[in-house]
Every structure is written in structure tokens, then in C-alpha cells.
Design an enzyme around this catalytic site. Structure first.
Site, PDB file in Angstrom:
ATOM      1  N   TYR A 127       0.846  -1.190   0.000  1.00  4.84           N
ATOM      2  CA  TYR A 127       0.000   0.000   0.000  1.00  4.84           C
ATOM      3  C   TYR A 127       0.884   1.244   0.000  1.00  4.84           C
ATOM      4  CZ  TYR A 127      -4.286  -2.460  -0.116  1.00  4.84           C
ATOM      5  OH  TYR A 127      -5.324  -3.237  -0.550  1.00  4.84           O
ATOM      6  N   LYS A 180       3.273 -15.822  -0.287  1.00  5.79           N
ATOM      7  CA  LYS A 180       3.738 -16.187  -1.632  1.00  5.79           C
ATOM      8  C   LYS A 180       5.257 -16.294  -1.587  1.00  5.79           C
ATOM      9  CE  LYS A 180       2.826 -16.961  -6.045  1.00  5.79           C
ATOM     10  NZ  LYS A 180       2.136 -18.183  -6.490  1.00  5.79           N
ATOM     11  N   ASP A 213      -2.478 -18.038  -3.934  1.00  6.53           N
ATOM     12  CA  ASP A 213      -3.295 -18.489  -5.052  1.00  6.53           C
ATOM     13  C   ASP A 213      -4.140 -19.694  -4.678  1.00  6.53           C
ATOM     14  OD1 ASP A 213      -0.743 -19.497  -4.800  1.00  6.53           O
ATOM     15  OD2 ASP A 213      -0.343 -19.639  -6.943  1.00  6.53           O
ATOM     16  N   ASP A 237      -6.697  -7.654   1.871  1.00  9.94           N
ATOM     17  CA  ASP A 237      -7.736  -6.826   1.257  1.00  9.94           C
ATOM     18  C   ASP A 237      -8.501  -7.622   0.204  1.00  9.94           C
ATOM     19  OD1 ASP A 237      -9.252  -4.613   0.717  1.00  9.94           O
ATOM     20  OD2 ASP A 237      -7.649  -3.468  -0.225  1.00  9.94           O
ATOM     21  N   ASP A 241     -12.558  -9.444   0.574  1.00  7.06           N
ATOM     22  CA  ASP A 241     -13.654  -9.170  -0.353  1.00  7.06           C
ATOM     23  C   ASP A 241     -14.172 -10.463  -0.966  1.00  7.06           C
ATOM     24  OD1 ASP A 241     -13.449  -6.503   0.172  1.00  7.06           O
ATOM     25  OD2 ASP A 241     -12.967  -5.880  -1.861  1.00  7.06           O
TER      26      ASP A 241
END
Length: 349
Positions: A127, A180, A213, A237, A241
Site C-alpha cells: 500500500y 507467496k 493463489d 484486502d 472481499d
């Protein structure tokens, strides 16, 4: 206790008004102080986030922030600060807590039912507007090259990991760390190093690690296997969602941003300017977020009545969602913003 209310943009003023009316119904002795931010304060004061508003937030017991249309703001040099991101950084609200669960009577979109909480690091990562002391983490050394810097710190990783493990102790005692590391070996490696170190302090909590993933796919295939999901800023984030939409609707997605001394309730969705002022917005996300704020205040200040109020709000919303006739329009019902708020208040009688 005093709560600062920042109505924001788009549907923000409507759902903030409903949220305050619900909180007043609880008779907890709360007082409310409202300040303009966003496009309204830009017009009046030349900035989307006046310095005095931040100081009011700092002095308050809690904050309720409506959605903001920060993508529509001018550059920061022209007054276009992001009230949400700036508050998170200034008050060190490092833990973004986002529950997602299926609700009785409401269709969910994954293969299994869901009851999980995503614990997202909130102050660094990719961010770019909030991960540097001065300036931002994106820059262009030449007109045709754009770079973005990701910041991961041991301290940031350690404290968000501890928040996740402490939460898991009060739930089903399982933490899934999402990463990751096969690609981002250094930054993800540091994050996982700190997670594994904190895990040793919680031998009663099971811990597993999952690639981002495969995690996104497993939320669709078998969300029931997850309890507390711990991850960095951007992954959290996106996954939150996905999870809340799979669980039934983003319109029911509660969220708080918490630190050691401050907590802010925010709806997980955006400002939806296309339906602003039409009494169509679902206020449940912000109402549930305000309930989570009450729970945080109750735990911090030893006020069981606040924790009971959080549970009462959850139960009231659940009861309304279970019946199609008492749902908002986005969920296939007929109720508008104000009417749904009135029904929540009625359930709290």
C-alpha cells in the site's frame, strides 16, 4: 464514551446516520461528534481530511468512518488526502479485522459454509500511500518506468501474527498464514519467520501455511476448513472481499481497524455514488462494524455491556436477513436504508 463519526462520501452519510441511530438505541451512554471529511470538507476547507479532524479522532474513544471516494480526490498537494489510510497510519491501526460467515436463510456462493476471520496487516505491504515515513512507495525514475516498493517489517509481522493467534484462542484455535514465499522469498520469508516465532508462544493453536493463489481457490471449494486467516496488507484486502462475497454479500461485511489505543469501524465496501441519496444502500456492513467497535471497547475497558451490545446487533441483523421480507433491496428484499435501520432498532427493544 465519545465516538467521532466521519460520514464520508456517496452513501456514507446515509449509512452513518442509520448506524448512529442503532447505537443510540442501545443506551450505553455514548456521545457522538460528527466531522466532515472527503468531498464535503474539500469544498468547504480545501482538504479532504482537515488536521483538526484527525486530532478529534485521536482524542475520541472510537471512530466510525463512512466510505470515502478517495479515487475521485485531487492529488494530495491539492488537498486530496485519503482519510481512511491517513487515519490508519496516524493512529497506528495495524490490525484490520474482517469476519466472513454464512447466514441462515441467505444463499452463499462457495461449496461449503463459512465462519472465518481475516486478520490483515494494515500499515505496510504494497500500500504505497502508507508504507513510507516520507513520500510514497511508488515512483518513476524515467517517464516509461514505474516502480512500487513493498515494505515488510519484523515488528509489523510479529504484532499482526500475535493478534491473529490471540483471536484464534477465542475461536476454534487454528491460524492459516497466507503468503507467496515461493516468489517473494525475502519479504514473505521475513513475514513467515515472525509468524512461526509467534506460533511457538501459542502451542494450543494449530498453524498452517497456504500460498495466496491456492488460498483464493480453497475459499471457493472448502471455506469451512478455515478459522483465522493471517496475512499481509494487499492479500488480506483481496481475500476479505472474496470471502465476504462468497459468504453471501459484501453488503454484510463488517470491519474494524484496531491498534493498541484506538479503533475505527468501517464498512468493507465502497462509497457507491451511483445510489447515493436514493435510500437504496444496505447499512448492515457499517452497523455490524460499529458492533465490532463496541466489542473492542468492551474488552479494552472491561465493559461487558458493550460486548453484549455487539452480540445483540449481530443477532438482530441475522434475524432480519433470515427473512426475505426484512432484507434490503440488494439482498432481494424491499427495505430501504432507513427502514432496515428501523427494523434493527426494533429488534434491539
Amino acid at each position: 464514551m465519545k465516538l467521532v463519526v466521519l460520514p464520508g462520501d456517496g452513501i456514507g452519510p446515509e449509512i452513518c446516520a442509520v448506524t448512529v441511530s442503532v447505537l443510540k438505541k442501545l443506551n450505553l451512554g455514548l456521545t457522538f461528534e460528527t466531522h466532515e471529511v472527503g468531498l464535503a470538507s474539500l469544498k468547504r476547507e480545501g482538504t479532504t481530511f482537515p488536521a483538526r479532524v484527525l486530532e478529534a479522532c485521536r482524542a475520541a474513544d472510537g471512530i466510525i468512518m463512512g466510505p470515502v471516494s478517495h479515487l475521485d480526490y485531487p492529488p494530495r498537494a491539492q488537498g486530496g488526502a485519503n482519510p481512511s489510510g491517513d487515519t490508519r497510519i496516524a493512529l497506528d491501526l495495524y490490525a484490520n479485522i474482517r469476519p466472513a460467515r454464512s447466514r441462515k436463510g441467505l444463499q452463499h456462493w462457495g461449496r461449503t459454509a463459512m465462519d472465518l476471520v481475516i486478520v490483515r496487516e494494515n500499515t505496510e505491504g504494497f500500500y504505497a500511500d502508507r508504507n513510507m515515513h516520507v513520500g510514497i512507495g511508488e515512483f518513476m525514475p524515467t517517464p516509461d518506468v514505474a516502480l512500487s516498493v513493498r515494505k515488510i517489517t519484523a515488528q509489523g509481522s510479529r504484532r499482526i501474527a500475535r493478534a491473529a493467534f490471540e483471536m484464534a484462542r477465542g475461536r476454534r484455535r487454528k491460524v492459516t498464514a497466507v503468503h507467496k514465499v515461493n516468489v517473494l522469498k525475502v519479504t514473505e520469508g521475513l513475514f513467515l519467520q515472525e509468524v512461526r516465532a509467534v506460533a511457538k508462544e501459542f502451542p494450543d493453536v494449530k498453524v498452517e501455511e497456504q500460498l495466496i493463489d491456492s488460498m483464493a481457490a480453497l475459499l471457493v471449494r472448502d471455506a469451512a476448513r478455515f478459522d483465522v486467516v493471517l496475512t499481509t496488507n494487499m492479500y488480506g484486502d483481496i481475500l476479505s472481499d472474496e470471502a465476504t462475497e462468497l459468504s453471501g454479500s459484501l453488503g454484510l461485511a463488517a470491519s474494524i481497524n484496531a491498534g493498541e489505543r484506538h479503533c475505527m469501524a468501517q464498512a468493507q465496501h465502497g462509497s457507491a455514488p451511483d445510489i447515493a441519496g436514493q435510500d437504496k444502500a444496505n447499512p448492515a456492513s457499517l452497523v455490524l462494524s460499529a458492533g465490532m467497535l463496541l466489542g473492542w471497547l468492551g474488552r479494552r475497558h472491561g465493559k461487558p455491556s458493550f460486548q453484549k451490545a455487539e452480540q445483540a446487533i449481530e443477532q438482530a441483523v441475522d434475524a432480519l436477513i433470515e427473512e426475505p421480507k426484512t432484507r434490503t433491496q440488494d439482498l432481494g428484499g424491499k427495505l430501504g436504508t432507513r427502514a432496515f435501520g428501523e427494523e434493527i432498532a426494533r429488534k434491539l427493544d
